[in-house]
Write a protein that holds these residues in place. Structure first.
Motif, PDB file in Angstrom:
ATOM      1  N   LEU A 148      14.291 -26.892  34.230  1.00  0.00           N
ATOM      2  CA  LEU A 148      13.204 -27.099  33.268  1.00  0.00           C
ATOM      3  C   LEU A 148      13.080 -28.563  32.890  1.00  0.00           C
ATOM      4  CD1 LEU A 148      13.534 -24.160  30.681  1.00  0.00           C
ATOM      5  CD2 LEU A 148      12.043 -24.296  32.699  1.00  0.00           C
ATOM      6  N   PHE A 149      11.839 -28.954  32.652  1.00  0.00           N
ATOM      7  CA  PHE A 149      11.529 -30.279  32.117  1.00  0.00           C
ATOM      8  C   PHE A 149      10.935 -30.044  30.723  1.00  0.00           C
ATOM      9  CE2 PHE A 149       8.870 -34.383  32.808  1.00  0.00           C
ATOM     10  CZ  PHE A 149       9.755 -35.091  32.005  1.00  0.00           C
ATOM     11  N   LEU A 150      11.732 -30.344  29.719  1.00  0.00           N
ATOM     12  CA  LEU A 150      11.362 -30.028  28.351  1.00  0.00           C
ATOM     13  C   LEU A 150      10.635 -31.186  27.679  1.00  0.00           C
ATOM     14  CD1 LEU A 150      14.851 -28.593  27.900  1.00  0.00           C
ATOM     15  CD2 LEU A 150      12.897 -27.209  27.210  1.00  0.00           C
ATOM     16  N   GLY A 151       9.874 -30.849  26.668  1.00  0.00           N
ATOM     17  CA  GLY A 151       9.205 -31.848  25.845  1.00  0.00           C
ATOM     18  C   GLY A 151       9.500 -31.569  24.389  1.00  0.00           C
ATOM     19  N   ARG A 152       8.444 -31.167  23.657  1.00  0.00           N
ATOM     20  CA  ARG A 152       8.577 -30.975  22.206  1.00  0.00           C
ATOM     21  C   ARG A 152       9.685 -30.017  21.795  1.00  0.00           C
ATOM     22  NH1 ARG A 152       3.877 -27.994  21.731  1.00  0.00           N
ATOM     23  NH2 ARG A 152       4.188 -27.919  23.981  1.00  0.00           N
ATOM     24  N   PHE A 153       9.904 -28.986  22.611  1.00  0.00           N
ATOM     25  CA  PHE A 153      10.863 -27.976  22.172  1.00  0.00           C
ATOM     26  C   PHE A 153      12.313 -28.424  22.324  1.00  0.00           C
ATOM     27  CE2 PHE A 153       6.981 -25.437  22.878  1.00  0.00           C
ATOM     28  CZ  PHE A 153       6.832 -24.954  21.584  1.00  0.00           C
ATOM     29  N   ALA A 154      12.527 -29.643  22.818  1.00  0.00           N
ATOM     30  CA  ALA A 154      13.887 -30.203  22.801  1.00  0.00           C
ATOM     31  C   ALA A 154      14.016 -31.320  21.770  1.00  0.00           C
ATOM     32  CB  ALA A 154      14.278 -30.711  24.191  1.00  0.00           C
ATOM     33  N   HIS A 155      13.004 -31.482  20.925  1.00  0.00           N
ATOM     34  CA  HIS A 155      13.181 -32.444  19.824  1.00  0.00           C
ATOM     35  C   HIS A 155      14.294 -31.968  18.893  1.00  0.00           C
ATOM     36  CE1 HIS A 155       8.867 -34.286  20.296  1.00  0.00           C
ATOM     37  NE2 HIS A 155       9.628 -34.438  21.358  1.00  0.00           N
ATOM     38  N   ASP A 156      14.506 -30.669  18.864  1.00  0.00           N
ATOM     39  CA  ASP A 156      15.718 -30.116  18.258  1.00  0.00           C
ATOM     40  C   ASP A 156      16.766 -30.087  19.375  1.00  0.00           C
ATOM     41  OD1 ASP A 156      17.789 -28.607  17.321  1.00  0.00           O
ATOM     42  OD2 ASP A 156      16.549 -26.937  16.620  1.00  0.00           O
ATOM     43  N   ALA A 157      17.734 -30.994  19.291  1.00  0.00           N
ATOM     44  CA  ALA A 157      18.706 -31.146  20.388  1.00  0.00           C
ATOM     45  C   ALA A 157      19.449 -29.847  20.683  1.00  0.00           C
ATOM     46  CB  ALA A 157      19.691 -32.264  20.060  1.00  0.00           C
ATOM     47  N   ALA A 158      19.593 -28.999  19.687  1.00  0.00           N
ATOM     48  CA  ALA A 158      20.293 -27.726  19.906  1.00  0.00           C
ATOM     49  C   ALA A 158      19.567 -26.882  20.951  1.00  0.00           C
ATOM     50  CB  ALA A 158      20.416 -26.952  18.591  1.00  0.00           C
ATOM     51  N   ASN A 159      18.247 -26.995  21.004  1.00  0.00           N
ATOM     52  CA  ASN A 159      17.494 -26.251  22.026  1.00  0.00           C
ATOM     53  C   ASN A 159      17.833 -26.745  23.430  1.00  0.00           C
ATOM     54  OD1 ASN A 159      16.183 -24.423  20.420  1.00  0.00           O
ATOM     55  ND2 ASN A 159      14.303 -25.632  20.222  1.00  0.00           N
ATOM     56  N   PHE A 160      18.072 -28.050  23.560  1.00  0.00           N
ATOM     57  CA  PHE A 160      18.496 -28.594  24.856  1.00  0.00           C
ATOM     58  C   PHE A 160      19.819 -27.937  25.261  1.00  0.00           C
ATOM     59  CE2 PHE A 160      20.219 -31.939  27.685  1.00  0.00           C
ATOM     60  CZ  PHE A 160      19.127 -32.144  28.518  1.00  0.00           C
ATOM     61  N   GLY A 161      20.730 -27.840  24.308  1.00  0.00           N
ATOM     62  CA  GLY A 161      22.015 -27.190  24.575  1.00  0.00           C
ATOM     63  C   GLY A 161      21.829 -25.732  24.992  1.00  0.00           C
ATOM     64  N   ARG A 162      20.909 -25.043  24.322  1.00  0.00           N
ATOM     65  CA  ARG A 162      20.663 -23.635  24.675  1.00  0.00           C
ATOM     66  C   ARG A 162      20.163 -23.510  26.116  1.00  0.00           C
ATOM     67  NH1 ARG A 162      18.311 -23.772  19.207  1.00  0.00           N
ATOM     68  NH2 ARG A 162      19.944 -22.949  17.843  1.00  0.00           N
ATOM     69  N   VAL A 163      19.272 -24.409  26.513  1.00  0.00           N
ATOM     70  CA  VAL A 163      18.759 -24.345  27.894  1.00  0.00           C
ATOM     71  C   VAL A 163      19.865 -24.724  28.885  1.00  0.00           C
ATOM     72  CG1 VAL A 163      17.023 -25.201  29.504  1.00  0.00           C
ATOM     73  CG2 VAL A 163      16.391 -24.754  27.128  1.00  0.00           C
ATOM     74  N   LEU A 164      20.723 -25.662  28.508  1.00  0.00           N
ATOM     75  CA  LEU A 164      21.865 -25.972  29.388  1.00  0.00           C
ATOM     76  C   LEU A 164      22.724 -24.729  29.594  1.00  0.00           C
ATOM     77  CD1 LEU A 164      23.043 -29.471  28.041  1.00  0.00           C
ATOM     78  CD2 LEU A 164      21.893 -28.985  30.224  1.00  0.00           C
TER      79      LEU A 164
END
Ligand SMILES: O=C[C@H](O)COP(=O)(O)O
Length: 267
Positions: free
Chosen positions: A241-257
């Protein structure tokens, strides 16, 4: 600043079935906010030591002025640093940033042809091709952004993006093998929800069939456009995935990882 972060691009050493999880800040964040958020992103990555094995490749793409400080922040972490754009040559191109300088800064991949560049800055296929060649020439992986303007039949969307890819490499399929493709349907960028998982999987499947005819069935194709946690496990044949706005909350980046690390190999 850690000078060792500025010596060479953090190249993308990948596996045949690598998954990519990345985020661009576009122009949403100021300088101080970018650094604060980057520290949170690095913490999300550091909290997952399994990422060091390298099958899931995390990347982050902040604004140009943030790159030197970002290079120092990600040093020693698997987080690959990217840039949002590049010029296509050194020399008299006022206001542009050469890929050679990005390489000096430790940039490992560069977005080329994002829908916003194509739409607001009139970047056409010829400009995209020049940038792709320049990035490859500087040892930086192009993150080639492609996507259809309107939702349509998945086969038609796949045909459209296939031709965008072909144009970006001027028909040089050996050059295409150096790319990571970000499939971003234009109509899904900046939207409340991503394109449906079924649609994305069908477009990417048809695209892979077309690419396979040129020996590129394994080319990484990731999805972007309002992507968020919960999407990746629903996708088939998509390389991340290539994220944008929904990874402004860094925790969401962790969830996708976490979701990427839970994916079976060969997906
Ligand atoms: O660069 C990222 C993509 O354009 C997606 O952005 P978005 O998730 O905010 O729609």
């Amino acid at each position: 600043m850690d000078a060792t972060a500025l010596t060479s691009p953090a190249s993308l050493c990948t596996f045949p079935d690598s998954l990519y999880v990345g985020v661009s800040t576009k122009m949403y964040m100021g300088y101080a906010r970018s650094l604060e958020w980057l520290e949170q992103l690095v913490a999300e990555v550091d909290a997952r030591p399994a990422l060091a094995a390298g099958r899931v490749v995390p990347f982050v793409i902040p604004s140009f002025p943030v790159l030197p400080a970002a290079a120092a922040l990600v040093a020693g972490s698997p987080l690959v640093l990217g840039a949002q754009n590049c010029g296509w040559a050194d020399g008299p191109w006022t206001g542009e940033v050469a890929p050679s300088m990005l390489a000096e800064l430790g940039v490992g991949l560069v977005e080329i042809g994002h829908a916003e560049r194509r739409r607001h800055f009139a970047e056409d296929d010829a400009v995209v091709a020049l940038k792709v060649g320049a990035a490859v020439g500087s040892g930086i992986t192009p993150l080639l952004c492609v996507g259809e303007a309107e939702a349509c039949a998945p086969e038609a969307a796949a045909e459209f993006v296939f031709h965008q890819i072909k144009a970006a490499v001027s028909g040089d399929w050996a050059m295409a093998a150096r790319l990571v493709i970000a499939y971003e349907p234009v109509w899904a960028i900046g939207a409340p929800e991503p394109a449906s998982a079924q649609y994305v999987s069908m477009v990417v499947g048809a695209l892979r069939d077309a690419l396979a005819q040129h020996g590129l069935s394994g080319l990484p194709v990731i999805y972007g456009g309002s992507a968020k946690p919960g999407l990746l496990p629903q996708l088939s044949g998509v390389s991340g995935l290539f994220l944008g706005r929904f990874a402004h909350d860094a925790a969401n980046f962790g969830r996708v990882l976490d979701e990427a690390m839970a994916q079976p190999t060969g997906c």
